[in-house]
Design a protein around this motif. Structure first.
Motif, PDB file in Angstrom:
ATOM      1  N   MET A  84       0.869  -1.179  -0.082  1.00  0.00           N
ATOM      2  CA  MET A  84       0.004   0.086  -0.021  1.00  0.00           C
ATOM      3  C   MET A  84       0.916   1.155  -0.101  1.00  0.00           C
ATOM      4  N   SER A  85       0.522   2.359  -0.580  1.00  0.00           N
ATOM      5  CA  SER A  85       1.326   3.274  -0.808  1.00  0.00           C
ATOM      6  C   SER A  85       0.568   3.828   0.023  1.00  0.00           C
ATOM      7  N   ALA A  86       1.978   5.114   0.752  1.00  0.00           N
ATOM      8  CA  ALA A  86       1.464   6.222   1.485  1.00  0.00           C
ATOM      9  C   ALA A  86       0.743   6.978   1.634  1.00  0.00           C
ATOM     10  N   LEU A  87       0.197   7.075   2.845  1.00  0.00           N
ATOM     11  CA  LEU A  87      -1.157   8.104   2.658  1.00  0.00           C
ATOM     12  C   LEU A  87      -0.764   9.250   2.433  1.00  0.00           C
ATOM     13  N   ASN A  88      -1.787  10.228   1.560  1.00  0.00           N
ATOM     14  CA  ASN A  88      -1.756  11.472   1.653  1.00  0.00           C
ATOM     15  C   ASN A  88      -2.261  12.342   2.275  1.00  0.00           C
ATOM     16  N   LEU A  89      -1.602  12.517   2.880  1.00  0.00           N
ATOM     17  CA  LEU A  89      -2.992  13.830   3.649  1.00  0.00           C
ATOM     18  C   LEU A  89      -2.752  15.130   3.522  1.00  0.00           C
ATOM     19  N   PRO A 119     -14.028   9.483   8.265  1.00  0.00           N
ATOM     20  CA  PRO A 119     -12.962   9.761   7.726  1.00  0.00           C
ATOM     21  C   PRO A 119     -11.673  10.687   7.127  1.00  0.00           C
ATOM     22  N   GLN A 120     -11.312  11.307   7.900  1.00  0.00           N
ATOM     23  CA  GLN A 120     -10.448  12.303   8.259  1.00  0.00           C
ATOM     24  C   GLN A 120      -9.536  11.739   8.776  1.00  0.00           C
ATOM     25  N   ILE A 121     -10.834  11.484  10.141  1.00  0.00           N
ATOM     26  CA  ILE A 121     -10.003  10.893  11.442  1.00  0.00           C
ATOM     27  C   ILE A 121      -8.919   9.527  11.651  1.00  0.00           C
ATOM     28  N   VAL A 122      -9.772   8.456  10.653  1.00  0.00           N
ATOM     29  CA  VAL A 122      -9.660   7.755   9.615  1.00  0.00           C
ATOM     30  C   VAL A 122      -7.617   7.564   9.569  1.00  0.00           C
ATOM     31  N   ALA A 123      -8.209   8.612   8.257  1.00  0.00           N
ATOM     32  CA  ALA A 123      -7.132   8.871   7.312  1.00  0.00           C
ATOM     33  C   ALA A 123      -5.633   8.935   8.637  1.00  0.00           C
ATOM     34  N   THR A 153      -4.330   6.216  10.233  1.00  0.00           N
ATOM     35  CA  THR A 153      -3.927   5.288   9.953  1.00  0.00           C
ATOM     36  C   THR A 153      -1.984   6.042   9.440  1.00  0.00           C
ATOM     37  N   ALA A 154      -2.083   7.280   8.788  1.00  0.00           N
ATOM     38  CA  ALA A 154      -0.597   7.367   9.053  1.00  0.00           C
ATOM     39  C   ALA A 154       0.375   7.438  10.183  1.00  0.00           C
ATOM     40  N   VAL A 155      -0.636   7.396  11.290  1.00  0.00           N
ATOM     41  CA  VAL A 155       0.125   7.747  12.509  1.00  0.00           C
ATOM     42  C   VAL A 155       0.819   5.805  12.643  1.00  0.00           C
ATOM     43  N   LEU A 156      -0.291   4.766  12.210  1.00  0.00           N
ATOM     44  CA  LEU A 156      -0.333   3.621  12.303  1.00  0.00           C
ATOM     45  C   LEU A 156       0.962   3.588  11.082  1.00  0.00           C
ATOM     46  N   GLN A 157       1.277   4.046  10.040  1.00  0.00           N
ATOM     47  CA  GLN A 157       2.541   3.812   8.801  1.00  0.00           C
ATOM     48  C   GLN A 157       3.298   4.193   9.612  1.00  0.00           C
ATOM     49  N   LYS A 205     -11.329   1.075   6.610  1.00  0.00           N
ATOM     50  CA  LYS A 205     -11.220   0.047   5.598  1.00  0.00           C
ATOM     51  C   LYS A 205      -9.220   0.591   5.000  1.00  0.00           C
ATOM     52  N   PRO A 206      -9.588   1.301   5.378  1.00  0.00           N
ATOM     53  CA  PRO A 206      -7.705   1.960   4.636  1.00  0.00           C
ATOM     54  C   PRO A 206      -6.503   1.383   6.216  1.00  0.00           C
ATOM     55  N   LEU A 207      -6.814   1.651   7.339  1.00  0.00           N
ATOM     56  CA  LEU A 207      -6.219   1.774   8.660  1.00  0.00           C
ATOM     57  C   LEU A 207      -5.907   0.370   8.082  1.00  0.00           C
ATOM     58  N   LEU A 208      -7.124  -1.462   8.236  1.00  0.00           N
ATOM     59  CA  LEU A 208      -7.191  -2.149   8.588  1.00  0.00           C
ATOM     60  C   LEU A 208      -6.425  -3.079   7.834  1.00  0.00           C
TER      61      LEU A 208
END
Length: 285
Positions: A1-6, A68-72, A75-79, A134-137
């Motif tokens: 999975m590519s890095a999330l674009n915040l 979704p914005q919070i999950v984004a 996800t970035a924190v997890l990455q 879903k992106p986080l999981l």
């Protein structure tokens, strides 16, 4: 999975008070006035925030569910945490303890995301909208499965309902396998109730108006859930033999804010992590 674009997601990350170690009932965290840091009240750049948070072994992310914005940002924190040495344990409020096998089958690619949702809904006790997650999981699957472990971290809601319908003692007895041994009472601080009541009533906890007592019973149900989740997190920390292993706790703001609920009980058992811990809560504007 590519890095999330915040850059495509609107966030404001604002510096807050730093918790200080001054003694207290549970963790020794000053509940009222922490130390002001240079970033207090200021916007923090996302990359700087991620670098700082990823250095912590124990991270609490308070959320408004299914935004979704919070999950984004989660996800970035997890990455970022997973990019550093050491396994990352992710403990979710959204999955009750009996759902652990669902997460394991999903993370091992034995079932798809949609199949995981079907099994989640068949159990039906929690009822969260998981699609925004879903992106986080998905980030915890495939090549990342060796460095990330997903954990069901919450007491089934049936026990809180039992407390409300029957009694505290009946719920404690029924839920005993998920709690610390010999838990016979549900106790919280005055400040925790003050905070909890304000979330239900809308009262400003900082204006000097005292809380009303009408939510004391449901507060007991909240404590039951907090204690169970803290027991799960504490067991994972105790079992860890790697000083680089990390713990990411994702739950609603009501279980984490001001270090109340889950964090105070985790840090009470593991005070050595106070200086390696951080708390982030989420707000919409």
């Amino acid at each position: 999975m590519s890095a999330l674009n915040l850059s495509k997601v609107m966030h404001r990350i604002i510096g807050a008070l730093s918790a200080t170690h001054r003694g207290g009932m549970y963790t020794g965290l000053d509940r009222f006035a922490g130390a002001k840091q240079e970033t207090y009240g200021l916007d923090i750049e996302t990359e700087s925030f991620l670098e700082s948070i990823a250095k912590c072994r124990l991270v609490f992310l308070g959320e408004i569910h299914s935004v979704p914005q919070i999950v984004a940002l989660q996800t970035a924190v997890l990455q970022k945490m997973a990019s550093l040495p050491g396994k990352v344990n992710v403990i979710f409020e959204h999955f009750s303890f009996e759902m652990q096998d669902i997460l394991e089958d999903y993370q091992s690619n034995s079932i798809s995301f949609d199949e995981m949702l079907d099994r989640y809904q068949q159990i039906g006790t929690e009822g969260h909208n998981l699609r925004p997650y879903k992106p986080l999981l998905e980030h915890a699957r495939g090549k990342h499965a060796g460095s990330i472990k997903l954990h069901a971290g919450f007491l089934p809601r049936t026990y809180a309902r039992q407390l409300m319908k029957e009694s505290e003692s009946a719920a404690l007895k029924a839920a005993s396998k998920w709690l610390q041994p010999n838990t016979t009472r549900l106790e919280g601080t005055e400040f925790h109730y003050n905070l909890f009541e304000s979330m239900l009533s809308g009262r400003n906890i900082h204006d000097g108006t005292p809380p009303v007592d009408q939510f004391q019973r449901i507060f007991k149900a909240q404590l039951l859930k907090d204690i169970a989740m803290a027991t799960k997190v504490n067991s994972l920390i105790r079992e860890s033999e790697d000083e680089e292993e990390k713990f990411l706790v994702i739950a609603g703001n009501g279980h984490l804010s001001y270090y109340q609920g889950v964090p105070e009980r985790v840090l009470a058992e593991h005070p050595e992590l106070i200086d390696q811990c951080c708390l982030v809560t989420s707000h919409e504007w």
